[in-house]
Design a protein around this motif. Structure first.
Motif, PDB file in Angstrom:
ATOM      1  N   PRO A  87       0.942  -1.280   0.062  1.00  0.00           N
ATOM      2  CA  PRO A  87       0.035  -0.091   0.256  1.00  0.00           C
ATOM      3  C   PRO A  87       0.813   1.252   0.043  1.00  0.00           C
ATOM      4  N   PHE A  88       0.178   2.314  -0.607  1.00  0.00           N
ATOM      5  CA  PHE A  88       0.992   3.686  -0.581  1.00  0.00           C
ATOM      6  C   PHE A  88       0.204   4.435   0.457  1.00  0.00           C
ATOM      7  N   HIS A  89       1.044   5.566   0.992  1.00  0.00           N
ATOM      8  CA  HIS A  89       0.299   6.391   1.935  1.00  0.00           C
ATOM      9  C   HIS A  89       0.432   7.774   1.518  1.00  0.00           C
ATOM     10  N   PHE A  90       0.261   7.811   0.271  1.00  0.00           N
ATOM     11  CA  PHE A  90       0.088   9.039  -0.708  1.00  0.00           C
ATOM     12  C   PHE A  90      -0.573   8.833  -1.800  1.00  0.00           C
ATOM     13  N   PRO A  91      -1.109   9.922  -2.348  1.00  0.00           N
ATOM     14  CA  PRO A  91      -2.013   9.565  -3.553  1.00  0.00           C
ATOM     15  C   PRO A  91      -1.222   8.956  -4.850  1.00  0.00           C
ATOM     16  N   VAL A  92      -1.728   8.128  -5.697  1.00  0.00           N
ATOM     17  CA  VAL A  92      -1.111   7.560  -6.683  1.00  0.00           C
ATOM     18  C   VAL A  92      -2.072   7.385  -7.834  1.00  0.00           C
ATOM     19  N   CYS A  93      -1.417   8.035  -9.153  1.00  0.00           N
ATOM     20  CA  CYS A  93      -2.171   7.947 -10.282  1.00  0.00           C
ATOM     21  C   CYS A  93      -1.816   6.979 -11.240  1.00  0.00           C
ATOM     22  N   VAL A  94      -2.541   6.326 -12.013  1.00  0.00           N
ATOM     23  CA  VAL A  94      -2.083   5.417 -13.181  1.00  0.00           C
ATOM     24  C   VAL A  94      -2.125   6.378 -14.365  1.00  0.00           C
ATOM     25  N   PHE A  95      -1.271   6.416 -15.158  1.00  0.00           N
ATOM     26  CA  PHE A  95      -1.216   7.412 -16.361  1.00  0.00           C
ATOM     27  C   PHE A  95      -1.263   6.134 -17.627  1.00  0.00           C
ATOM     28  N   TYR A  96      -1.881   6.263 -18.603  1.00  0.00           N
ATOM     29  CA  TYR A  96      -1.873   5.217 -19.662  1.00  0.00           C
ATOM     30  C   TYR A  96      -1.925   6.155 -21.083  1.00  0.00           C
ATOM     31  N   PHE A  97      -0.932   5.681 -21.819  1.00  0.00           N
ATOM     32  CA  PHE A  97      -0.729   6.394 -23.179  1.00  0.00           C
ATOM     33  C   PHE A  97      -1.049   5.404 -24.265  1.00  0.00           C
ATOM     34  N   TYR A 105      -4.505   8.831 -20.786  1.00  0.00           N
ATOM     35  CA  TYR A 105      -5.753   8.732 -19.875  1.00  0.00           C
ATOM     36  C   TYR A 105      -5.208   8.553 -18.425  1.00  0.00           C
ATOM     37  N   TYR A 106      -5.917   8.822 -17.325  1.00  0.00           N
ATOM     38  CA  TYR A 106      -5.471   8.578 -15.887  1.00  0.00           C
ATOM     39  C   TYR A 106      -6.717   7.987 -15.164  1.00  0.00           C
ATOM     40  N   ALA A 107      -6.258   7.042 -14.189  1.00  0.00           N
ATOM     41  CA  ALA A 107      -7.133   6.629 -13.005  1.00  0.00           C
ATOM     42  C   ALA A 107      -6.340   6.597 -11.704  1.00  0.00           C
ATOM     43  N   TRP A 108      -7.212   6.790 -11.055  1.00  0.00           N
ATOM     44  CA  TRP A 108      -6.572   6.791  -9.310  1.00  0.00           C
ATOM     45  C   TRP A 108      -6.508   5.233  -8.854  1.00  0.00           C
ATOM     46  N   TYR A 110      -4.737   5.046  -5.626  1.00  0.00           N
ATOM     47  CA  TYR A 110      -4.882   5.514  -4.446  1.00  0.00           C
ATOM     48  C   TYR A 110      -5.456   6.882  -4.476  1.00  0.00           C
ATOM     49  N   GLU A 111      -6.746   7.191  -4.530  1.00  0.00           N
ATOM     50  CA  GLU A 111      -7.406   8.451  -4.629  1.00  0.00           C
ATOM     51  C   GLU A 111      -7.517   9.371  -3.329  1.00  0.00           C
ATOM     52  N   PRO A 112      -7.102  10.351  -3.273  1.00  0.00           N
ATOM     53  CA  PRO A 112      -7.064  11.199  -2.339  1.00  0.00           C
ATOM     54  C   PRO A 112      -8.504  11.857  -2.184  1.00  0.00           C
ATOM     55  N   VAL A 113      -9.351  11.588  -1.108  1.00  0.00           N
ATOM     56  CA  VAL A 113     -10.802  11.922  -0.785  1.00  0.00           C
ATOM     57  C   VAL A 113     -10.778  12.556   0.590  1.00  0.00           C
ATOM     58  N   VAL A 114     -11.595  13.371   0.820  1.00  0.00           N
ATOM     59  CA  VAL A 114     -11.852  14.087   1.797  1.00  0.00           C
ATOM     60  C   VAL A 114     -13.432  13.759   2.268  1.00  0.00           C
ATOM     61  N   THR A 115     -13.674  13.173   3.269  1.00  0.00           N
ATOM     62  CA  THR A 115     -15.092  12.744   3.692  1.00  0.00           C
ATOM     63  C   THR A 115     -15.913  13.974   3.769  1.00  0.00           C
ATOM     64  N   ALA A 116     -17.188  13.578   4.141  1.00  0.00           N
ATOM     65  CA  ALA A 116     -18.139  14.541   4.414  1.00  0.00           C
ATOM     66  C   ALA A 116     -18.070  15.162   5.655  1.00  0.00           C
ATOM     67  N   GLY A 118     -15.003  15.653   6.727  1.00  0.00           N
ATOM     68  CA  GLY A 118     -13.459  16.447   6.604  1.00  0.00           C
ATOM     69  C   GLY A 118     -12.338  15.867   7.036  1.00  0.00           C
ATOM     70  N   GLN A 119     -12.691  14.370   6.980  1.00  0.00           N
ATOM     71  CA  GLN A 119     -11.326  13.654   7.119  1.00  0.00           C
ATOM     72  C   GLN A 119     -10.641  13.144   5.817  1.00  0.00           C
ATOM     73  N   PRO A 120      -9.523  13.120   5.908  1.00  0.00           N
ATOM     74  CA  PRO A 120      -8.538  12.799   4.713  1.00  0.00           C
ATOM     75  C   PRO A 120      -8.666  11.222   4.501  1.00  0.00           C
ATOM     76  N   ARG A 121      -8.697  10.731   3.340  1.00  0.00           N
ATOM     77  CA  ARG A 121      -8.836   9.272   2.991  1.00  0.00           C
ATOM     78  C   ARG A 121      -8.055   8.894   1.757  1.00  0.00           C
ATOM     79  N   LEU A 122      -7.700   7.654   1.848  1.00  0.00           N
ATOM     80  CA  LEU A 122      -6.817   7.227   0.505  1.00  0.00           C
ATOM     81  C   LEU A 122      -7.956   6.338   0.002  1.00  0.00           C
ATOM     82  N   THR A 123      -8.386   6.190  -1.264  1.00  0.00           N
ATOM     83  CA  THR A 123      -9.410   5.110  -1.541  1.00  0.00           C
ATOM     84  C   THR A 123      -8.528   4.257  -2.556  1.00  0.00           C
TER      85      THR A 123
END
Length: 171
Positions: A87-97, A105-108, A110-116, A118-123
């Motif tokens: 696992p990663f503890h920071f956001p990670v994107c996949v780039f696809y060319f 194209y890109y897809a998350w 490990y997506e950086p999300v802020v919950t309703a 106000g909590q930071p989460r990595l999905t």
């Protein structure tokens, strides 16, 4: 073109396209990464020195053009690979060319999300949900990462009053 040369060409072309896109922005510092299995670590620089704000990039590529749905299918094993090196503890994107038409194209992963609340989460995503990669979508990526780090740092930093301890020094 033999298969090994073609694969190397596709990989190098995709890496070049990623660097061109990322270095268009003056606020991004791009570093090749070897130690964590990702291709790049991208650091967001800020004028007010608000701290380190990295996100990772893992690369995927093919020669032929694909649709958005095709990119999602092509990235399924790539997303699994990213999950396996995490696992990663920071956001990670996949780039696809797709290098024949230079479409990105890109897809998350490990997506950086802020919950309703106000909590930071990595999905962590096992399947790709691709978006076209462009200057505008790169702005969206950078904004999401910045917002996540703003909340993360605010959450991790004590908001209470800091009292100075008295120190008695004996002569």
């Amino acid at each position: 073109m033999n298969a090994e040369f073609k694969e190397r060409f596709v990989t190098e072309r995709a890496r070049a396209l990623a660097i061109v896109l990322l270095t268009r922005r003056d606020d991004l510092l791009v570093q090749e990464t070897e130690e964590n299995g990702l291709d790049y670590t991208v650091r967001i620089k800020s004028a007010d020195n608000v701290g380190d704000r990295p996100f990772g990039v893992y690369m995927g590529a093919s020669m032929s053009p694909v649709t958005l749905e095709g990119a999602n299918k092509q990235l399924k094993p790539v997303m699994g690979k990213v999950q396996s090196i995490g696992p990663f503890h920071f956001p990670v994107c996949v780039f696809y060319f797709t290098v024949k038409d230079d479409q990105g194209y890109y897809a998350w992963a490990y997506e950086p999300v802020v919950t309703a609340e106000g909590q930071p989460r990595l999905t962590a995503h096992a399947e790709a949900h691709c978006h076209k990669l462009s200057n505008e979508s790169l702005q969206d990526i950078v904004s999401a990462v910045k917002r996540w780090y703003d909340i993360f740092h605010a959450t991790m930093t004590a908001s209470g009053k800091v009292e100075q301890l008295e120190v008695t020094v004996k002569p």
